[in-house]
Design a protein around this motif. Sequence first.
Motif, PDB file in Angstrom:
ATOM      1  N   GLN A  39       0.814  -1.127   0.022  1.00 49.11           N
ATOM      2  CA  GLN A  39      -0.005  -0.036   0.105  1.00 49.11           C
ATOM      3  C   GLN A  39       1.037   1.392   0.073  1.00 49.11           C
ATOM      4  O   GLN A  39       1.741   1.462   0.917  1.00 49.11           O
ATOM      5  CB  GLN A  39      -1.219  -0.080   1.226  1.00 49.11           C
ATOM      6  CG  GLN A  39      -1.970   1.318   1.175  1.00 49.11           C
ATOM      7  CD  GLN A  39      -3.068   0.897   2.238  1.00 49.11           C
ATOM      8  OE1 GLN A  39      -2.920   0.225   3.178  1.00 49.11           O
ATOM      9  NE2 GLN A  39      -4.281   1.550   1.930  1.00 49.11           N
ATOM     10  N   ALA A  40       0.665   2.073  -0.988  1.00 49.80           N
ATOM     11  CA  ALA A  40       1.426   3.160  -1.137  1.00 49.80           C
ATOM     12  C   ALA A  40       0.683   4.372  -0.666  1.00 49.80           C
ATOM     13  O   ALA A  40      -0.896   4.425  -0.501  1.00 49.80           O
ATOM     14  CB  ALA A  40       1.663   3.537  -2.793  1.00 49.80           C
ATOM     15  N   PRO A  41       1.122   5.479  -0.277  1.00 45.28           N
ATOM     16  CA  PRO A  41       0.386   6.496   0.450  1.00 45.28           C
ATOM     17  C   PRO A  41      -0.589   6.993  -0.950  1.00 45.28           C
ATOM     18  O   PRO A  41      -0.345   7.238  -1.872  1.00 45.28           O
ATOM     19  CB  PRO A  41       1.592   7.600   0.683  1.00 45.28           C
ATOM     20  CG  PRO A  41       2.811   7.077   0.740  1.00 45.28           C
ATOM     21  CD  PRO A  41       2.685   5.840  -0.135  1.00 45.28           C
ATOM     22  N   GLY A  42      -1.932   7.036  -0.357  1.00 48.01           N
ATOM     23  CA  GLY A  42      -2.988   7.506  -1.025  1.00 48.01           C
ATOM     24  C   GLY A  42      -3.345   6.739  -2.101  1.00 48.01           C
ATOM     25  O   GLY A  42      -4.263   7.155  -2.904  1.00 48.01           O
ATOM     26  N   LYS A  43      -3.245   5.422  -2.018  1.00 53.13           N
ATOM     27  CA  LYS A  43      -3.407   4.659  -2.943  1.00 53.13           C
ATOM     28  C   LYS A  43      -4.114   3.327  -2.212  1.00 53.13           C
ATOM     29  O   LYS A  43      -3.804   2.830  -0.826  1.00 53.13           O
ATOM     30  CB  LYS A  43      -2.336   3.884  -3.880  1.00 53.13           C
ATOM     31  CG  LYS A  43      -1.837   5.026  -4.614  1.00 53.13           C
ATOM     32  CD  LYS A  43      -0.740   4.304  -5.574  1.00 53.13           C
ATOM     33  CE  LYS A  43      -0.230   5.542  -6.691  1.00 53.13           C
ATOM     34  NZ  LYS A  43       0.708   4.644  -7.530  1.00 53.13           N
ATOM     35  N   GLU A  44      -4.833   2.707  -2.718  1.00 49.33           N
ATOM     36  CA  GLU A  44      -5.470   1.321  -2.477  1.00 49.33           C
ATOM     37  C   GLU A  44      -4.440   0.255  -2.359  1.00 49.33           C
ATOM     38  O   GLU A  44      -3.401  -0.044  -3.093  1.00 49.33           O
ATOM     39  CB  GLU A  44      -6.754   0.895  -3.125  1.00 49.33           C
ATOM     40  CG  GLU A  44      -7.972   1.857  -2.931  1.00 49.33           C
ATOM     41  CD  GLU A  44      -9.150   1.100  -3.383  1.00 49.33           C
ATOM     42  OE1 GLU A  44     -10.263   1.896  -3.255  1.00 49.33           O
ATOM     43  OE2 GLU A  44      -9.215   0.221  -3.940  1.00 49.33           O
ATOM     44  N   ARG A  45      -4.718  -0.548  -1.203  1.00 47.02           N
ATOM     45  CA  ARG A  45      -3.766  -1.784  -1.080  1.00 47.02           C
ATOM     46  C   ARG A  45      -3.861  -2.656  -2.173  1.00 47.02           C
ATOM     47  O   ARG A  45      -5.117  -2.869  -2.639  1.00 47.02           O
ATOM     48  CB  ARG A  45      -4.068  -2.506   0.223  1.00 47.02           C
ATOM     49  CG  ARG A  45      -3.459  -3.626   0.799  1.00 47.02           C
ATOM     50  CD  ARG A  45      -3.528  -4.186   1.846  1.00 47.02           C
ATOM     51  NE  ARG A  45      -5.094  -4.788   2.038  1.00 47.02           N
ATOM     52  CZ  ARG A  45      -5.650  -4.748   3.003  1.00 47.02           C
ATOM     53  NH1 ARG A  45      -5.099  -4.431   4.259  1.00 47.02           N
ATOM     54  NH2 ARG A  45      -6.936  -5.306   3.135  1.00 47.02           N
ATOM     55  N   GLU A  46      -3.040  -3.218  -2.823  1.00 46.31           N
ATOM     56  CA  GLU A  46      -2.947  -4.227  -3.891  1.00 46.31           C
ATOM     57  C   GLU A  46      -2.073  -5.451  -3.503  1.00 46.31           C
ATOM     58  O   GLU A  46      -1.174  -5.333  -2.963  1.00 46.31           O
ATOM     59  CB  GLU A  46      -2.422  -3.477  -5.311  1.00 46.31           C
ATOM     60  CG  GLU A  46      -0.971  -3.135  -4.997  1.00 46.31           C
ATOM     61  CD  GLU A  46      -0.303  -2.710  -6.151  1.00 46.31           C
ATOM     62  OE1 GLU A  46      -0.981  -3.076  -7.465  1.00 46.31           O
ATOM     63  OE2 GLU A  46       0.621  -1.918  -6.292  1.00 46.31           O
ATOM     64  N   ILE A  47      -2.651  -6.567  -4.194  1.00 50.25           N
ATOM     65  CA  ILE A  47      -2.023  -7.744  -4.061  1.00 50.25           C
ATOM     66  C   ILE A  47      -0.735  -7.941  -4.835  1.00 50.25           C
ATOM     67  O   ILE A  47      -0.661  -7.371  -6.072  1.00 50.25           O
ATOM     68  CB  ILE A  47      -2.890  -9.125  -4.149  1.00 50.25           C
ATOM     69  CG1 ILE A  47      -2.105 -10.146  -3.563  1.00 50.25           C
ATOM     70  CG2 ILE A  47      -3.324  -9.058  -5.488  1.00 50.25           C
ATOM     71  CD1 ILE A  47      -2.928 -11.427  -3.604  1.00 50.25           C
ATOM     72  N   VAL A  48       0.399  -8.325  -4.407  1.00 47.85           N
ATOM     73  CA  VAL A  48       1.768  -8.419  -5.426  1.00 47.85           C
ATOM     74  C   VAL A  48       2.125  -9.722  -5.702  1.00 47.85           C
ATOM     75  O   VAL A  48       2.043  -9.852  -7.059  1.00 47.85           O
ATOM     76  CB  VAL A  48       2.957  -8.015  -4.470  1.00 47.85           C
ATOM     77  CG1 VAL A  48       4.174  -7.932  -5.415  1.00 47.85           C
ATOM     78  CG2 VAL A  48       2.501  -6.311  -4.159  1.00 47.85           C
ATOM     79  N   ALA A  49       1.790 -10.750  -4.922  1.00 49.79           N
ATOM     80  CA  ALA A  49       2.159 -12.073  -5.135  1.00 49.79           C
ATOM     81  C   ALA A  49       1.381 -12.859  -4.274  1.00 49.79           C
ATOM     82  O   ALA A  49       0.907 -12.459  -3.066  1.00 49.79           O
ATOM     83  CB  ALA A  49       3.538 -12.350  -5.245  1.00 49.79           C
ATOM     84  N   ALA A  50       1.365 -14.241  -4.444  1.00 49.82           N
ATOM     85  CA  ALA A  50       0.633 -15.263  -3.383  1.00 49.82           C
ATOM     86  C   ALA A  50       1.233 -16.725  -3.910  1.00 49.82           C
ATOM     87  O   ALA A  50       1.510 -17.018  -4.754  1.00 49.82           O
ATOM     88  CB  ALA A  50      -0.900 -14.982  -3.614  1.00 49.82           C
TER      89      ALA A  50
END
Length: 121
Positions: A39-50
Amino acid sequence: QVQLVESGGGLVQAGGSLRLSCAASGRNLNYYVVGWFRQAPGKEREIVAAITWSEGLSYTADSVKGRFTISRDSAKNTVYLQMNSLKPEDTAVYYCAVKPRGEDRNAYNYWGQGTQVTVSS
């Protein structure tokens, strides 16, 4: 209960590499999936890998494909995120999380405290 502890974040120049670790304890993860999010400032949390704990089947988001690799070490109960060719836009707080296998992404119900990754240009 599952306890997750991330480590390995830091400050790196663009083009550099970091390896994040997520140490898990408290439960056998054979029927779970471990994911890395950011999660970057001002952005929504995103999945990177699993990655599925038992078979090691993995997923990598298009935004990091070819640069990031997820892996796990069952003996150490640890999941890694190797990040190469880092870009300033990779700057974020990175979290690992766990969900039961077969359930959707909203089912991640155990989270680590996060580790900051900052990529300078």
